[in-house]
Design an enzyme around this catalytic site. Structure first.
Site, PDB file in Angstrom:
ATOM      1  N   MET A   1      35.052  57.706  36.635  1.00 48.46           N
ATOM      2  CA  MET A   1      34.586  56.722  35.656  1.00 48.46           C
ATOM      3  C   MET A   1      35.667  55.658  35.458  1.00 48.46           C
ATOM      4  SD  MET A   1      33.304  57.128  31.714  1.00 48.46           S
ATOM      5  CE  MET A   1      31.752  57.886  32.130  1.00 48.46           C
ATOM      6  N   PRO A   2      35.740  54.671  36.339  1.00 48.63           N
ATOM      7  CA  PRO A   2      36.720  53.592  36.161  1.00 48.63           C
ATOM      8  C   PRO A   2      36.395  52.760  34.915  1.00 48.63           C
ATOM      9  CG  PRO A   2      35.908  53.697  38.429  1.00 48.63           C
ATOM     10  CD  PRO A   2      35.014  54.563  37.608  1.00 48.63           C
ATOM     11  N   HIS A   3      37.436  52.322  34.206  1.00 54.95           N
ATOM     12  CA  HIS A   3      37.266  51.515  33.005  1.00 54.95           C
ATOM     13  C   HIS A   3      38.615  50.910  32.625  1.00 54.95           C
ATOM     14  CE1 HIS A   3      38.554  55.494  31.633  1.00 54.95           C
ATOM     15  NE2 HIS A   3      39.230  54.832  30.703  1.00 54.95           N
ATOM     16  N   ALA A   4      38.594  49.971  31.711  1.00 53.51           N
ATOM     17  CA  ALA A   4      39.812  49.391  31.151  1.00 53.51           C
ATOM     18  C   ALA A   4      39.603  49.241  29.657  1.00 53.51           C
ATOM     19  CB  ALA A   4      40.123  48.051  31.810  1.00 53.51           C
TER      20      ALA A   4
END
Length: 735
Positions: A647-650
């Site tokens: 789950m890529p996120h920033a």
């Protein structure tokens, strides 16, 4: 200097005097006015007096009263006087002629003639305190002389000392020609010193905000020429540094955490001056450099260097950072952490498991509970990672009052413990239980609130929320704020308050105050009836019933405004935050946000491909994509949240414009660097603009990712329609 810190440091002076041979004077302090007050109350009563009544009358705790009674009994036995008669479920009495009682009172108040025999537990603590302050070896004979006891007794006590040290990762080193000394890592030496100090302070009852007669006597004795470990220590200056750290971090520490930080820094300064520095792993230190807590710690270190003429090593700054990260707070912005999405997922899983065990589905939608757990979870994880001990003063009461809930919460922490690789102890579980206890109390219906109440609590947000919920359940009250002790003066300048309800004694002449147990015991409720009107319950689910009635018979022009207005009128918080609409998963994962069988050679290519989906739909700025890549480089592959799923996120401030999600399946699995969960074949991309708008969709996504059938289906799906159909079918099932 704050009164609490002064009391702690005065106790250190007491320890220093004791360990330098002034045993006689200190013992007479232990058995003076406080003991005389207890003895007088018991002997002047015509009937048995309970420990709880004594504790309430003397503004103390049952544990401290029992400790004092045991000491008086030892004194009476040594002087050949009759001892107390204690009858379970009845109370304490004392039978002796009036002239004998008068003689005992005189002896209790004398300063010169007391003789005291320490128990083994106390001797062990004395030995530990002496040796922890020693740089060099100390002989058993010198130790026996310091403790006024025999060599054989010291040798016997040293066996127990070794057990205590072993539990603290320390060793008692013996040398035939030199003696004994404690060896071990500096962080464990400091921790043992602080734990010994705090244990002694708790037993002596010195964490009260009222200066006791015992402390006044200690203060006069401290003016002797005997050196103590905090000579010339500018405590107000250290407090100002911690306050500045609060401002930089945009947070407010609980009273207990605030004073704990002050004491930690004071001890660190003393140890640095002695040449005893903390040593931390280089990679761990580097991982903290980008945190705002490290920046705050560096600022504090620079001020300490100027004030105390010392050089604060890099490792010490890292150690202060750990303590800042591990401190309980009253307010914090959890979205500032790079791991915010992972933390929210873990929080959601805990909520889901507890809700299912309690069969209380409404807990999942409780945003106050979610945010409270999230605020506690982040520092709790740092404490767990770095072996920082958290004291929970109401743990036993929590286990009694919430026995079933405590076990459920404990069993539901598997997702966190699997994420960290370590298990929470009961102290931490107790605080999580308080958050759920507060939420369950809120489920009980309320009526219009009247009295304006300010809640003061020193132990942390979970305890304060539980107390507030109990008050709102039982009385017609309006909780205007929940604050730490240090904030009282500031709040009263602009907030009208009818009554202060506090878990610790305070000094406030402007507004009446009542001290209660954090668990709000029956005696507290009876006492509060003098000030507050008891609560009369409304019908259950009145908000939902009213809303459904309007929906059935009326045309609604603005649903969100209706929800917000009803919530305000009915004084309820059973709706979303200020009526903000929280999109469902199927509303975010639409056909244009899904790609299948994507080709990618590296994890960077996977993130750039998913970021393009979000950017092309106007959900993010391009810098958000770079931030997702940099987050993985800095923080590692924690974004691989399950077998084969990332789950890529920033962070929201890194360029998120709207709440959104995107899903990609990979033609060939790609390694992200996770030993446990690589390779990745499904990637879900998340962007959020705040802490709450995406929560409903995130909760649904968690249920989907926990479904093994979904992973199998996604890996074999050849079209978007297959994935959409599966998501929609699960949506129907949830209805």
């Amino acid at each position: 200097m704050s009164q609490l810190v002064r009391q702690i440091l005065l106790f250190y002076e007491w320890l220093s005097m004791l360990y330098n041979g002034n045993e006689k004077e200190v013992i007479c302090i232990t058995l003076n006015e406080m003991s005389a007050q207890l003895f007088q109350r018991i002997t002047s009563s015509n009937q048995a007096v309970t420990i709880s009544a004594l504790a309430e009358a003397l503004h103390s705790t049952p544990r401290q009263i029992r400790y004092k009674l045991d000491k008086i009994d030892e004194f009476l036995k040594y002087n050949k006087f009759p001892q107390f008669l204690r009858k379970p479920n009845v109370g304490i009495t004392y039978t002796a002629p009036p002239q004998v009682v008068e003689r005992i009172m005189q002896k209790l108040l004398e300063r010169e003639n007391h003789h005291y025999i320490a128990s083994q537990e106390e001797r062990v603590e004395m030995i530990l305190a002496v040796l922890l302050q020693q740089q060099n070896y100390m002989t058993i004979d010198d130790l026996g002389e310091r403790l006024k006891t025999s060599r054989s007794t010291v040798i016997k006590d040293l066996n127990k000392v070794r057990e205590v040290l072993k539990s603290n990762h320390l060793t008692l080193l013996s040398s035939t020609n030199h003696g004994i000394k404690i060896i071990g890592e500096e962080k464990y030496l400091r921790r043992a010193s602080i734990e010994l100090l705090m244990k002694s302070i708790e037993v002596q009852g010195m964490l009260s905000q009222e200066m006791s007669p015992m402390l006044k006597n200690i203060k006069t004795l401290s003016q002797s020429e005997i050196s103590n470990m905090f000579t010339n220590m500018n405590i107000p200056f250290i407090e100002s540094c911690v306050i500045e750290a609060e401002k930089q971090l945009e947070t407010t520490f609980s009273d207990e955490a605030f004073y704990g930080l002050v004491i930690h820094i004071a001890i660190a300064i003393k140890r640095i001056k002695l040449g005893r520095d903390i040593v931390m792993p280089y990679n761990e230190l580097k991982s903290y450099e980008t945190t705002k807590e490290f920046a705050a710690a560096s600022y504090v270190a620079s001020r300490l260097e100027a004030e105390f003429q010392i050089e604060v090593p890099y490792d010490e700054i890292g150690y202060i950072t750990i303590h800042l990260l591990g401190s309980n707070v009253y307010a914090a912005n959890s979205s500032s952490s790079e791991e915010w999405a992972a933390l929210q997922i873990i929080t959601g899983k805990i909520l889901e498991e507890v809700s299912e065990s309690l069969q209380q589905e409404s807990l999942i939608q409780d945003e106050h509970l979610f945010s409270g757990l999230l605020e506690h979870l982040r520092p709790a994880i740092y404490r767990l990672k770095n072996d920082l001990k958290l004291k929970n003063p109401v743990l036993e009461e929590i286990k009694v009052r919430y026995h079933h809930l405590f076990q459920i919460v404990k069993n539901s922490m598997a997702s966190v413990e699997g994420y960290i690789g370590k298990s929470f102890d009961d102290e931490e579980i107790g605080y999580f239980t308080l958050h759920f206890g507060a939420a369950l109390e809120k489920l009980k219906d309320k009526k219009e609130m009247e009295k304006r109440i300010l809640v003061v609590c020193s132990t942390g947000l979970g305890t304060a929320r539980l107390l507030s919920s109990r008050l709102q359940q039982l009385f017609q009250v309006n909780i205007v704020d929940v604050i730490a002790y240090r904030q009282i003066g500031q709040i009263l300048k602009y907030q009208e308050v009818d009554l202060i309800i506090t878990t610790l004694p305070i000094k406030c002449d402007a507004v009446p105050w009542v001290q209660v147990n954090p668990m709000l015991l029956d005696k507290d409720v009876e006492n509060l009836k003098k000030y507050l009107t008891q609560y009369h319950f409304q019908p259950k689910n009145i908000f939902i019933q009213t809303l459904r009635l309007i929906e059935e018979h009326c045309d609604i022009k603005n649903y969100d405004a209706l929800v917000t207005g009803l919530a305000k009128i009915l004084k309820t918080d059973n709706v979303g935050q200020k009526g903000v609409v929280q999109p469902l998963l199927r509303e975010l994962l639409t056909a244009d946000m899904i790609e299948v069988k994507v080709k990618a050679k590296s994890w960077e290519e996977v993130i750039y491909a998913g970021g393009k989906l979000l950017e092309d739909r106007g959900l993010i700025e391009h810098r958000y994509v770079d931030a997702m890549v940099n987050t993985v480089k800095k923080m590692g592959a924690y974004i691989v949240i399950a077998k084969g799923i990332a789950m890529p996120h920033a962070r929201p401030e890194d360029g998120a414009k709207k709440v959104g999600m995107a899903l990609m399946t990979l033609k060939n699995p790609v390694n992200f660097g996770s030993k446990e969960n690589d390779p990745v074949s499904v990637a879900v991309f998340l962007c959020a603009v705040d802490n709450t708008t995406h929560l409903k969709a995130l909760a649904e996504l968690m249920q989907l990712l926990d479904d093994e059938e979904f992973k199998t289906m996604a890996d074999t799906a050849s079209s978007k329609d297959e994935i959409l159909a599966y998501i929609n079918s699960k949506e129907v099932d949830r209805r």
